[in-house]
Structures are given as C-alpha cells and as structure tokens.
Design a protein around this motif. Structure first.
Motif, PDB file in Angstrom:
ATOM      1  N   SER A  51       1.342  -1.204   0.024  1.00  0.00           N
ATOM      2  CA  SER A  51      -0.414  -0.137   0.538  1.00  0.00           C
ATOM      3  C   SER A  51       1.218   0.912  -0.173  1.00  0.00           C
ATOM      4  CB  SER A  51      -1.102   0.094   1.773  1.00  0.00           C
ATOM      5  OG  SER A  51      -1.697   1.605   1.358  1.00  0.00           O
ATOM      6  N   ASN A  52       1.944   1.463   0.772  1.00  0.00           N
ATOM      7  CA  ASN A  52       2.582   2.480   0.862  1.00  0.00           C
ATOM      8  C   ASN A  52       3.418   2.642  -0.196  1.00  0.00           C
ATOM      9  OD1 ASN A  52       2.667   2.750   3.363  1.00  0.00           O
ATOM     10  ND2 ASN A  52       4.355   1.384   3.737  1.00  0.00           N
ATOM     11  N   ASP A  53       3.886   1.507  -1.651  1.00  0.00           N
ATOM     12  CA  ASP A  53       4.687   2.139  -2.234  1.00  0.00           C
ATOM     13  C   ASP A  53       3.442   2.291  -3.362  1.00  0.00           C
ATOM     14  OD1 ASP A  53       6.950   0.744  -1.084  1.00  0.00           O
ATOM     15  OD2 ASP A  53       6.541  -1.929  -1.878  1.00  0.00           O
ATOM     16  N   GLN A  54       2.231   1.642  -3.397  1.00  0.00           N
ATOM     17  CA  GLN A  54       1.774   2.199  -4.114  1.00  0.00           C
ATOM     18  C   GLN A  54       1.604   3.893  -4.122  1.00  0.00           C
ATOM     19  OE1 GLN A  54      -1.875   0.073  -3.787  1.00  0.00           O
ATOM     20  NE2 GLN A  54      -1.284  -1.699  -5.194  1.00  0.00           N
ATOM     21  N   PHE A  55       1.625   4.684  -2.947  1.00  0.00           N
ATOM     22  CA  PHE A  55       0.994   6.075  -2.839  1.00  0.00           C
ATOM     23  C   PHE A  55       2.100   6.515  -3.089  1.00  0.00           C
ATOM     24  CE2 PHE A  55      -2.701   4.418  -0.454  1.00  0.00           C
ATOM     25  CZ  PHE A  55      -3.480   4.988  -0.987  1.00  0.00           C
TER      26      PHE A  55
END
Length: 261
Positions: free
Chosen positions: A103-107
């Motif tokens: 999730s962090n990487d996507q954002f």
C-alpha cells in the motif's frame, strides 16, 4: 586374616567409588536433561515478547499509512527483522507487513509520478499541457519462471547500506524498499543464463563467506531513472532462490545479494 581384611577394605573402596561415580553420572544426566527444556523455555518465552513488539510496529506503520505518511510507514516496517517472517509464528505479521508495504509503495509511486509530471509541465516553457509520466513497461517473461517472483530480503545488511527488500511481480514490475523509507521502481526481464564464475555469498552459512556460482537465469532490471542492472539467479545450497549482481563491494564483499523467503 590379613588377606580377608585387605579384601574387605578393597571391596569397600570399590563400592564407595562406584557409588560416587553413579552419583556423578546421575547428576550429569539430570543436568543435561534439565538444560534442554531450559533452552527451549527461553526461546519460547522470547517469542511472545517479539510478537508483541512486532504487533506494536505494525500498529504504528498502519496508523502512519492511514495518515498518508507512507515513507514514515515504510521506515517503521523496517524495524522488523524480515528473516523472522519466514517462521510460522509470525505468519500474521508477515501478511500485514507486506500488505502495508504494498500500500505504501503504491501511493509513493503515484506521488513520484505526479511530481515528475508537474516538473515536466513547468519546464515546458510554462505551458499548461502536462507531459504524462512514462508508464512502466511490463511483460510476460516471468510466466515460466514463477520461482523468481516474490519477496526477497537483502542478504548481509550493513549499517551503510540502505537496501532492505525487493519484490518482483509476475508482470515484471519491480519495487525495491529501502531502510530510509524510500522506494525504487523498475521493470525486469528474465531469460535463461548459464554464465559461470559469478561472485555471490554462501547464504547457507549466514556469514560473509563468498563463492562463485553458475547462473540459471539473468534478470535485467530497468529502473525508473533509466539505469539498468543485471541480477543472476540460482538455487543456494539450502534450496533457497538467490539473486546476485556479481559485483565486488568494499574489497572482499558482494555489492548486492538478495535471498527469497
């Protein structure tokens, strides 16, 4: 009579010696038997403490993610020893760890793409027409090489290295997570290779011991900044999947070695 006395004395001494030896053997046996449960007990008692610590880290990372502090969330996750996640006791932690990291990487990638697009627009003589950020070129080269997709951890990490985790998806997209919360993105293409004499670590030794390997595959990663990097994949002595760039680092070390778990 003298003979009888000597015999009795000798017999008494022998019985005493045997009794003492028996006591010593009994004590030794009891000691060895009690030390094993003590060691097992120490290990089992440390697990709940570490689980509690990791649950606290996950809670912090989740809160940071929900607040939009994705880089700080990744940095919090890096407090978890990624090698522990291969153990059954940490299965729930492992799931939450990678879900949050993804999730962090996507954002972060969306944020980086938006920044690149904005910068391109500003440099275009003030034109309001924005240049779209280049989309990563995925491929199906990994369709027959599922063994090499998944999560890797950076082997033999040092304080001066920021590499932490590497994820290769089945469509060839690559994310490298770093200990400072930053991420690198790119696209990988895999192909067979039989190149020999490539430098790597003996990952089964849990040390800095190096060796040379013969590759099974070569994975060429094109990072978002255009830089290309080649990793050679093979199976370690312990059966794990390993990637190495084969480059020396700081004299007798290897630049990058990644081990799948």
């Amino acid at each position: 009579m003298k003979i009888t006395t000597h015999v009795l004395l000798t017999a008494g001494i022998l019985l005493t010696s045997i009794g003492l030896a028996g006591c010593q053997m009994g004590n030794s046996s009891q000691s060895s038997q009690s030390s094993a449960p003590a060691a097992a007990s120490a290990k089992s008692s440390s697990e709940p403490a570490k689980l509690a610590e990791y649950n606290g880290i996950i809670k912090t990372a989740r809160s940071l993610n929900q607040d939009g502090q994705y880089k700080a969330s990744n940095k919090a996750l890096n407090q978890i020893d990624i090698t522990d996640l291969s153990e059954k006791a940490y299965a729930t932690i492992k799931t939450e760890y990678f879900d949050l990291q993804k999730s962090n990487d996507q954002f972060l990638l969306k944020k980086n793409a938006a920044s690149s697009s904005s910068a391109a627009a500003k440099s275009n003589n003030g034109s309001s027409k924005q240049a779209a950020a280049p989309a990563p070129t995925t491929n199906n080269s990994f369709s027959g090489y599922g063994k090499y997709t998944g999560h890797y951890f950076f082997y033999n990490t040092n304080d001066d290295r920021i590499q932490s985790g590497l994820n290769i998806s089945s469509d060839g997209s690559v994310i490298q997570n770093n200990s400072d919360g930053t991420t690198f993105s790119g696209t990988a293409y895999i192909q067979p290779s039989s190149q020999g004499g490539i430098l790597s670590y003996d990952v089964s030794s849990d040390s800095n011991d190096t060796k040379t390997i013969t590759a099974n595959v070569a994975i060429v990663v094109t990072w978002s900044n255009g830089e290309k990097e080649t990793y050679y994949g093979y199976t370690g002595y312990d059966g794990s999947t390993v990637l190495t760039d084969g480059q020396p680092y700081d004299g007798d070390l290897v630049n990058e070695v990644w081990q799948k778990f």
